[in-house]
Design a protein around this motif. Structure first.
Motif, PDB file in Angstrom:
ATOM      1  N   GLN A   8       0.675  -1.136   0.042  1.00 43.27           N
ATOM      2  CA  GLN A   8       0.013  -0.050   0.184  1.00 43.27           C
ATOM      3  C   GLN A   8       0.835   1.520  -0.127  1.00 43.27           C
ATOM      4  N   ALA A  20      -0.780   7.087  -7.842  1.00 48.08           N
ATOM      5  CA  ALA A  20      -1.844   6.156  -7.746  1.00 48.08           C
ATOM      6  C   ALA A  20      -1.627   5.493  -6.531  1.00 48.08           C
ATOM      7  N   GLN A  21      -2.710   4.994  -6.067  1.00 51.95           N
ATOM      8  CA  GLN A  21      -2.921   4.256  -4.708  1.00 51.95           C
ATOM      9  C   GLN A  21      -4.015   3.160  -4.945  1.00 51.95           C
ATOM     10  N   PRO A  22      -3.776   2.200  -4.208  1.00 54.27           N
ATOM     11  CA  PRO A  22      -4.723   0.822  -4.438  1.00 54.27           C
ATOM     12  C   PRO A  22      -5.954   1.438  -3.898  1.00 54.27           C
ATOM     13  N   PRO A  25      -6.425  -2.584  -0.869  1.00 53.08           N
ATOM     14  CA  PRO A  25      -5.403  -3.357  -0.680  1.00 53.08           C
ATOM     15  C   PRO A  25      -5.888  -4.792   0.064  1.00 53.08           C
ATOM     16  N   VAL A  37      -1.109  -5.944  -2.352  1.00 50.00           N
ATOM     17  CA  VAL A  37      -2.230  -5.434  -3.374  1.00 50.00           C
ATOM     18  C   VAL A  37      -2.040  -6.668  -4.246  1.00 50.00           C
ATOM     19  N   TYR A  43      -6.146   0.616  -9.289  1.00 52.52           N
ATOM     20  CA  TYR A  43      -5.799   1.654  -8.646  1.00 52.52           C
ATOM     21  C   TYR A  43      -6.601   3.149  -8.876  1.00 52.52           C
ATOM     22  N   THR A  60      -7.769   5.958 -13.058  1.00 54.67           N
ATOM     23  CA  THR A  60      -7.759   4.725 -12.684  1.00 54.67           C
ATOM     24  C   THR A  60      -6.651   4.032 -13.284  1.00 54.67           C
ATOM     25  N   TRP A  63      -4.434  -3.131 -13.682  1.00 61.05           N
ATOM     26  CA  TRP A  63      -3.265  -4.206 -13.639  1.00 61.05           C
ATOM     27  C   TRP A  63      -3.494  -5.157 -14.637  1.00 61.05           C
ATOM     28  N   CYS A  86      -3.457   3.064 -17.566  1.00 56.79           N
ATOM     29  CA  CYS A  86      -4.389   4.130 -16.951  1.00 56.79           C
ATOM     30  C   CYS A  86      -5.715   4.418 -17.725  1.00 56.79           C
TER      31      CYS A  86
END
Length: 105
Positions: A8, A20-22, A25, A37, A43, A60, A63, A86
């Motif tokens: 995280q 970018a952050q999850p 998590p 993650v 993200y 966003t 993955w 993205c």
């Protein structure tokens, strides 16, 4: 290819420099005291300076690759060499900093 597990607190940026952050998590497994993650979870990107006229800022990141051999809760974990795209720009993310104690493949 082996790589360090993403957690995280890892620094992940969109190509334009947005943070970018999850979104979700995985709290049951921790590295360096922070949750890891897994691949299916997106993200959220904040602070992307890409202008709305040129397609809009990154919102966003989804993955597309994860670990082949390491799973958490039945889902592939994300590694330092994992790839994400993205939306809506279609550009990749850059994994700048992650923990350096636990590797996966």
């Amino acid at each position: 290819m082996p790589g360090y597990l993403l957690h995280q607190g890892a620094t992940v940026l969109c190509t334009h420099g947005g943070q970018a952050q999850p979104a979700v998590p995985y709290p049951r497994v921790r590295v360096s005291g922070q949750p890891i993650v897994t691949q299916p979870n997106p993200y959220l990107v904040a602070g992307c300076p890409f202008p709305p006229v040129a397609g809009g800022p990154c919102v966003t990141a989804q993955w597309v690759t994860g670990a082949v051999r390491v799973r958490a809760g039945g889902l592939p974990v994300l590694l330092q060499d994992s790839q994400a795209i993205c939306a809506p720009t279609g550009t990749p993310v850059n994994i700048v900093v992650t923990q350096i104690r636990v590797k996966g493949m």
